[in-house]
Design a protein around this motif. Structure first.
Motif, short mmCIF file in Angstrom:
data_model
loop_
_atom_site.label_atom_id
_atom_site.label_comp_id
_atom_site.label_asym_id
_atom_site.label_seq_id
_atom_site.Cartn_x
_atom_site.Cartn_y
_atom_site.Cartn_z
N VAL A 200 84.77 5.00 43.14
CA VAL A 200 84.11 3.44 42.88
C VAL A 200 82.53 4.52 43.89
CG1 VAL A 200 83.94 2.25 44.78
CG2 VAL A 200 85.99 2.29 43.88
N ASN A 201 82.65 5.37 44.50
CA ASN A 201 81.05 5.55 45.03
C ASN A 201 80.47 5.97 43.26
OD1 ASN A 201 81.86 6.18 47.21
ND2 ASN A 201 82.68 8.95 47.55
N PHE A 202 80.66 6.82 42.43
CA PHE A 202 80.48 6.75 41.22
C PHE A 202 79.46 5.84 41.10
CE2 PHE A 202 79.65 7.06 36.50
CZ PHE A 202 79.02 7.83 36.91
N ALA A 203 80.68 4.32 40.39
CA ALA A 203 80.23 3.40 40.25
C ALA A 203 78.75 2.61 41.09
CB ALA A 203 81.31 1.66 40.36
N GLU A 204 78.89 3.16 42.58
CA GLU A 204 78.22 1.99 43.81
C GLU A 204 76.50 3.09 43.38
OE1 GLU A 204 80.89 -0.26 46.45
OE2 GLU A 204 80.14 1.70 47.01
N LYS A 209 76.03 -0.39 40.71
CA LYS A 209 77.15 -1.22 40.94
C LYS A 209 77.65 -1.59 42.55
CE LYS A 209 77.44 -1.94 37.21
NZ LYS A 209 77.74 -3.06 35.64
N LYS A 210 78.33 -2.99 42.68
CA LYS A 210 78.33 -3.04 44.47
C LYS A 210 79.92 -3.43 44.09
CE LYS A 210 79.06 -4.65 48.39
NZ LYS A 210 78.88 -3.29 49.16
N VAL A 211 81.04 -2.39 44.74
CA VAL A 211 82.39 -2.63 43.66
C VAL A 211 82.80 -3.49 45.22
CG1 VAL A 211 84.21 -1.62 43.35
CG2 VAL A 211 81.98 -0.31 42.71
N PRO A 212 83.53 -5.16 44.89
CA PRO A 212 83.52 -5.62 46.27
C PRO A 212 85.16 -5.01 46.37
CG PRO A 212 83.82 -7.05 44.41
CD PRO A 212 83.26 -5.70 43.71
N SER A 214 87.09 -6.84 47.33
CA SER A 214 88.37 -8.51 47.15
C SER A 214 87.90 -9.09 46.57
CB SER A 214 88.41 -9.56 48.03
OG SER A 214 87.78 -9.53 48.67
N GLY A 215 89.05 -10.05 45.21
CA GLY A 215 88.50 -10.49 44.74
C GLY A 215 88.90 -10.13 42.97
N THR A 216 87.91 -10.51 41.69
CA THR A 216 88.34 -10.18 40.43
C THR A 216 87.89 -8.57 40.13
OG1 THR A 216 88.18 -13.08 39.63
CG2 THR A 216 87.36 -11.15 37.94
N TYR A 217 86.81 -8.39 40.27
CA TYR A 217 86.63 -7.16 40.43
C TYR A 217 86.48 -5.94 41.59
CZ TYR A 217 85.05 -9.30 36.41
OH TYR A 217 84.78 -9.53 35.45
N TYR A 218 88.21 -6.52 42.47
CA TYR A 218 88.07 -5.19 43.27
C TYR A 218 88.29 -4.16 43.20
CZ TYR A 218 92.46 -3.44 46.32
OH TYR A 218 92.83 -3.23 47.28
N ARG A 219 88.38 -2.75 44.18
CA ARG A 219 87.41 -1.75 44.14
C ARG A 219 89.27 -0.73 43.54
NH1 ARG A 219 84.61 0.48 49.00
NH2 ARG A 219 83.48 -0.99 48.21
N GLY A 220 90.09 -1.58 44.41
CA GLY A 220 91.79 -0.52 43.75
C GLY A 220 91.85 -1.03 42.33
N HIS A 221 91.70 -1.91 41.36
CA HIS A 221 91.40 -2.24 40.41
C HIS A 221 90.64 -0.89 39.57
CE1 HIS A 221 93.84 -6.33 40.46
NE2 HIS A 221 94.44 -5.76 41.30
N ALA A 266 84.06 3.07 30.95
CA ALA A 266 85.10 2.89 31.30
C ALA A 266 84.60 1.60 32.80
CB ALA A 266 85.95 3.14 32.37
N ILE A 267 83.55 1.74 33.74
CA ILE A 267 82.43 1.28 34.77
C ILE A 267 82.44 0.27 34.30
CG2 ILE A 267 81.63 0.55 36.50
CD1 ILE A 267 82.37 3.62 36.84
N GLU A 268 81.93 0.53 33.28
CA GLU A 268 81.13 -1.07 32.74
C GLU A 268 82.02 -1.72 31.78
OE1 GLU A 268 78.13 -2.17 32.51
OE2 GLU A 268 77.06 -0.24 33.16
N GLU A 269 82.71 -1.43 31.09
CA GLU A 269 84.10 -2.38 30.51
C GLU A 269 84.87 -2.94 31.73
OE1 GLU A 269 87.15 0.08 27.88
OE2 GLU A 269 86.15 0.16 26.44
#
Length: 295
Positions: A200-204, A209-212, A214-221, A266-269
């Motif tokens: 998550v830190n790498f993505a942000e 990227k903003k990793v939410p 909750s929702g479809t792109y939930y950070r746990g997923h 992986a994050i882009e996918e």
């Protein structure tokens, strides 16, 4: 229904798929119905019902953000994201009308998504663009300056809210500051250029990227996605602050170009996939009840 038969169906409907200049795909109602193993007339009626008495399929699509007016235009072609939603509905959400073929097609699409699949079978490639001078890569300010800015921001928020800062937001600030100091101290004690980050830190930080939460792109997923589809990127764990609690999280060697490239892919996918949760469920990622903590 076998994968070979699905390949034959795909070959038969190939002429009913189009790709625009931006790489966005469309398929006819007939082609979509063939993939989902339903009658095209039934699919057409279900979509046209959206404005008056929405069918179960139309309701599902509307809940996913497609407007009734948009569904009525699908008679001229269903956009790739719509095709994915229709197939997923008949694979998992149609009750007694669920189709085994739709599940197999959904499984085939899970890793790359419908849009990439359409681009592939149609031989679409991104048009070459004129080489432009690359802007200089921005760099983060020193740790001391970032901490100072964080302290000022917390002070300003406290003044604006009369000292009633949202406890969750306050805890997020504390976690960030604690991890920032820990990273700074580790660099001072370790002369190497190693850099270990949670996904998550790498993505942000690295990808913006903003990793939410909750929702479809939930950070746990997102963390589960990397652990499931890219286990070769590493399995190291470190104890870090997550919501005010010291927890072991998976961290990756972001100083290694191969690992950084793998994480980026992986994050882009993950964010390009219309339903990463369904893909993970199909891959059996949730078979274990033990959650993967990411940061």
């Amino acid at each position: 229904m076998s994968q070979i038969e699905i390949i034959q169906i795909i070959e038969q409907i190939k002429q009913e798929i189009t790709i625009d200049s931006n790489g966005h795909g469309k398929a006819t109602i007939r082609a979509t119905a063939r993939l989902a193993d339903v009658q095209d007339s039934s699919l057409r009626r279900a979509l046209l019902s959206a404005a008056l008495e929405p069918s179960a399929l139309a309701q599902s699509l509307i809940q996913q953000g497609f407007s009734p007016a948009a569904l009525e235009t699908w008679n001229q072609g269903i956009p790739d994201m719509g095709v994915a939603a229709v197939i997923e509905y008949y694979a998992f959400d149609a009750g007694r009308y669920c189709k085994q073929q739709a599940r197999l097609v959904c499984k085939a699409f899970n890793r790359i998504g419908v849009r990439a699949w359409m681009q592939d079978i149609m031989g679409w490639t991104k048009p070459a663009t004129q080489t432009q001078e690359q802007p200089s890569t921005p760099t983060l300010p020193p740790v001391e300056q970032r901490l100072h800015t964080l302290v000022l921001a917390m002070k300003t928020l406290a003044e604006l809210t009369g000292g009633r800062l949202n406890p969750y937001m306050e805890q997020q600030f504390k976690d960030y500051a604690g991890n920032l100091l820990a990273e700074h101290n580790r660099k001072l004690l370790t002369p190497s250029e190693e850099r270990w980050l949670g996904v998550v830190n790498f993505a942000e930080i690295e990808l913006g990227k903003k990793v939410p939460l909750s929702g479809t792109y939930y950070r746990g997923h997102l963390g589960t996605w990397v652990r499931t589809f890219y286990p070769h990127l590493g399995d190291r764990q470190e104890t870090r602050l997550v919501n005010g609690v010291q927890q072991p999280i998976y961290v990756y060697a972001c100083h290694d170009p191969a690992v950084a490239a793998g994480l980026t892919k992986a994050i882009e996918e993950f964010f390009a996939h219309p339903s990463p949760g369904a893909a993970l469920r199909q891959a059996g990622a949730f078979a274990s009840k033990k959650a993967v903590v990411t940061a």
